[in-house]
Enzyme design. Structure first.
Site, PDB file in Angstrom:
ATOM      1  N   ASN A   1      -7.085  12.739 -10.246  1.00  0.00           N
ATOM      2  CA  ASN A   1      -8.164  13.160 -11.374  1.00  0.00           C
ATOM      3  C   ASN A   1      -7.820  14.735 -11.336  1.00  0.00           C
ATOM      4  O   ASN A   1      -6.994  15.339 -10.616  1.00  0.00           O
ATOM      5  CB  ASN A   1      -9.488  12.836 -11.131  1.00  0.00           C
ATOM      6  CG  ASN A   1     -10.090  13.500  -9.901  1.00  0.00           C
ATOM      7  OD1 ASN A   1      -9.867  14.672  -9.618  1.00  0.00           O
ATOM      8  ND2 ASN A   1     -10.642  12.449  -9.111  1.00  0.00           N
TER       9      ASN A   1
ATOM     10  N   ASP B   1       0.951  -1.073  -0.195  1.00  0.00           N
ATOM     11  CA  ASP B   1       0.056   0.052   0.014  1.00  0.00           C
ATOM     12  C   ASP B   1       0.906   1.139   0.000  1.00  0.00           C
ATOM     13  O   ASP B   1       1.618   1.445   1.210  1.00  0.00           O
ATOM     14  CB  ASP B   1      -0.674  -0.026   1.182  1.00  0.00           C
ATOM     15  CG  ASP B   1      -1.802   1.077   1.315  1.00  0.00           C
ATOM     16  OD1 ASP B   1      -1.556   2.187   0.848  1.00  0.00           O
ATOM     17  OD2 ASP B   1      -2.657   1.162   2.368  1.00  0.00           O
ATOM     18  N   ILE B   2       0.704   2.157  -0.884  1.00  0.00           N
ATOM     19  CA  ILE B   2       1.735   3.404  -1.279  1.00  0.00           C
ATOM     20  C   ILE B   2       1.605   4.104   0.027  1.00  0.00           C
ATOM     21  O   ILE B   2       2.520   4.897   0.325  1.00  0.00           O
ATOM     22  CB  ILE B   2       1.673   3.828  -2.570  1.00  0.00           C
ATOM     23  CG1 ILE B   2       2.638   4.795  -2.857  1.00  0.00           C
ATOM     24  CG2 ILE B   2       0.210   4.661  -2.654  1.00  0.00           C
ATOM     25  CD1 ILE B   2       2.647   5.237  -4.356  1.00  0.00           C
TER      26      ILE B   2
ATOM     27  N   GLY C   1      -5.099   1.959 -13.832  1.00  0.00           N
ATOM     28  CA  GLY C   1      -6.027   1.299 -13.176  1.00  0.00           C
ATOM     29  C   GLY C   1      -7.515   1.760 -13.696  1.00  0.00           C
ATOM     30  O   GLY C   1      -7.755   1.253 -14.952  1.00  0.00           O
TER      31      GLY C   1
ATOM     32  N   TYR D   1      -8.282   4.213 -15.153  1.00  0.00           N
ATOM     33  CA  TYR D   1      -8.135   4.979 -16.492  1.00  0.00           C
ATOM     34  C   TYR D   1      -7.981   4.191 -17.564  1.00  0.00           C
ATOM     35  O   TYR D   1      -7.980   4.510 -18.894  1.00  0.00           O
ATOM     36  CB  TYR D   1      -7.077   6.139 -16.487  1.00  0.00           C
ATOM     37  CG  TYR D   1      -7.662   7.510 -15.718  1.00  0.00           C
ATOM     38  CD1 TYR D   1      -8.730   7.418 -15.006  1.00  0.00           C
ATOM     39  CD2 TYR D   1      -6.711   8.459 -15.834  1.00  0.00           C
ATOM     40  CE1 TYR D   1      -9.110   8.514 -14.428  1.00  0.00           C
ATOM     41  CE2 TYR D   1      -7.074   9.572 -15.153  1.00  0.00           C
ATOM     42  CZ  TYR D   1      -8.348   9.699 -14.186  1.00  0.00           C
ATOM     43  OH  TYR D   1      -8.730  10.866 -13.679  1.00  0.00           O
TER      44      TYR D   1
ATOM     45  N   SER E   1      -2.327   5.803 -14.413  1.00  0.00           N
ATOM     46  CA  SER E   1      -3.444   5.303 -15.603  1.00  0.00           C
ATOM     47  C   SER E   1      -3.551   3.923 -15.680  1.00  0.00           C
ATOM     48  O   SER E   1      -4.510   3.662 -16.597  1.00  0.00           O
ATOM     49  CB  SER E   1      -2.932   5.918 -17.020  1.00  0.00           C
ATOM     50  OG  SER E   1      -3.030   7.306 -16.683  1.00  0.00           O
TER      51      SER E   1
ATOM     52  N   GLY F   1      -9.512   4.292  -6.564  1.00  0.00           N
ATOM     53  CA  GLY F   1      -8.387   3.471  -6.396  1.00  0.00           C
ATOM     54  C   GLY F   1      -7.269   4.292  -5.613  1.00  0.00           C
ATOM     55  O   GLY F   1      -7.618   4.613  -4.430  1.00  0.00           O
ATOM     56  N   VAL F   2      -6.000   4.523  -6.115  1.00  0.00           N
ATOM     57  CA  VAL F   2      -5.021   5.091  -5.227  1.00  0.00           C
ATOM     58  C   VAL F   2      -5.061   6.442  -4.889  1.00  0.00           C
ATOM     59  O   VAL F   2      -4.918   6.862  -3.584  1.00  0.00           O
ATOM     60  CB  VAL F   2      -3.593   4.833  -6.023  1.00  0.00           C
ATOM     61  CG1 VAL F   2      -3.275   5.961  -7.084  1.00  0.00           C
ATOM     62  CG2 VAL F   2      -2.340   5.193  -5.059  1.00  0.00           C
ATOM     63  N   ASP F   3      -5.763   7.204  -5.677  1.00  0.00           N
ATOM     64  CA  ASP F   3      -6.116   8.634  -5.325  1.00  0.00           C
ATOM     65  C   ASP F   3      -7.155   8.641  -4.084  1.00  0.00           C
ATOM     66  O   ASP F   3      -6.828   9.292  -3.065  1.00  0.00           O
ATOM     67  CB  ASP F   3      -7.010   9.322  -6.540  1.00  0.00           C
ATOM     68  CG  ASP F   3      -7.398  10.762  -6.259  1.00  0.00           C
ATOM     69  OD1 ASP F   3      -6.939  11.387  -5.310  1.00  0.00           O
ATOM     70  OD2 ASP F   3      -8.175  11.207  -6.929  1.00  0.00           O
TER      71      ASP F   3
END
Length: 168
Positions: A23, A9-10, A124, A126, A122, A31-33
């Site tokens: 975005n 996990d980042i 994921g 996207y 991108s 997602g990660v965002d």
């Protein structure tokens, strides 16, 4: 330079900066965002809201990058970049994705950062093909005139890790 590949996990990495595959609004998403926004806390959302809009609802156009503090994260900073949505490859997606990595490096250099962790930008929601996205990530960072001392490709799951392994 040797790159690191870590499957985790980042939001748990104690580095100078983690990269957020954001975005254009920078106000959180999936997602990660979404994971980064949840882990960093409400102060990250407030910091993103404080960034100026360059067009209505857009704080960071595709291919560009912005930096904020990391707040409740172990990373000191979050560098937000907006990767391209995949439309089949005929809409300058590869150039725009490479620009994400280049613009992240410019901010990292300007802030004197020595360690940075990248997700698969991108690849994921996207829809960018994972193998193509990983090739662009690795080749862009390998050919960069400047890189921090420590560059981590952070994957979230064995399938993405397998995509990066042969490239590194």
């Amino acid at each position: 330079m040797v790159f690191e590949l870590i499957e985790t996990d980042i939001t748990r990495l104690a580095v100078d900066a983690i990269v957020n595959a954001a975005n254009e609004s920078l106000l959180g998403g999936g997602g990660v965002d979404g994971a980064i926004h949840r882990a960093a806390g409400a102060a990250l959302l407030a910091a993103c809201r404080a960034l100026p809009e360059v067009a209505p609802g857009i704080r960071c156009p595709t291919g560009e990058a912005r930096i904020t503090e990391g707040f409740a994260l172990p990373a000191r900073f979050v560098i937000h970049t907006v990767g391209p949505i995949w439309h089949g490859g005929g809409h300058a997606e590869s150039e725009r994705l490479a620009a994400c990595y280049g613009n992240v490096l410019k901010l990292a250099k300007a802030h004197g950062l020595t360690s940075i962790a990248f997700p698969a930008i991108s690849a994921g929601i996207y829809g960018y093909p994972a193998d193509a996205a990983a090739r662009i990530a690795v080749s862009t960072l390998r050919s960069a005139a400047w890189r921090p001392e420590r560059v981590i490709f952070c994957t979230f799951g064995p399938s993405m890790t397998r995509v990066y392994e042969p490239l590194l």
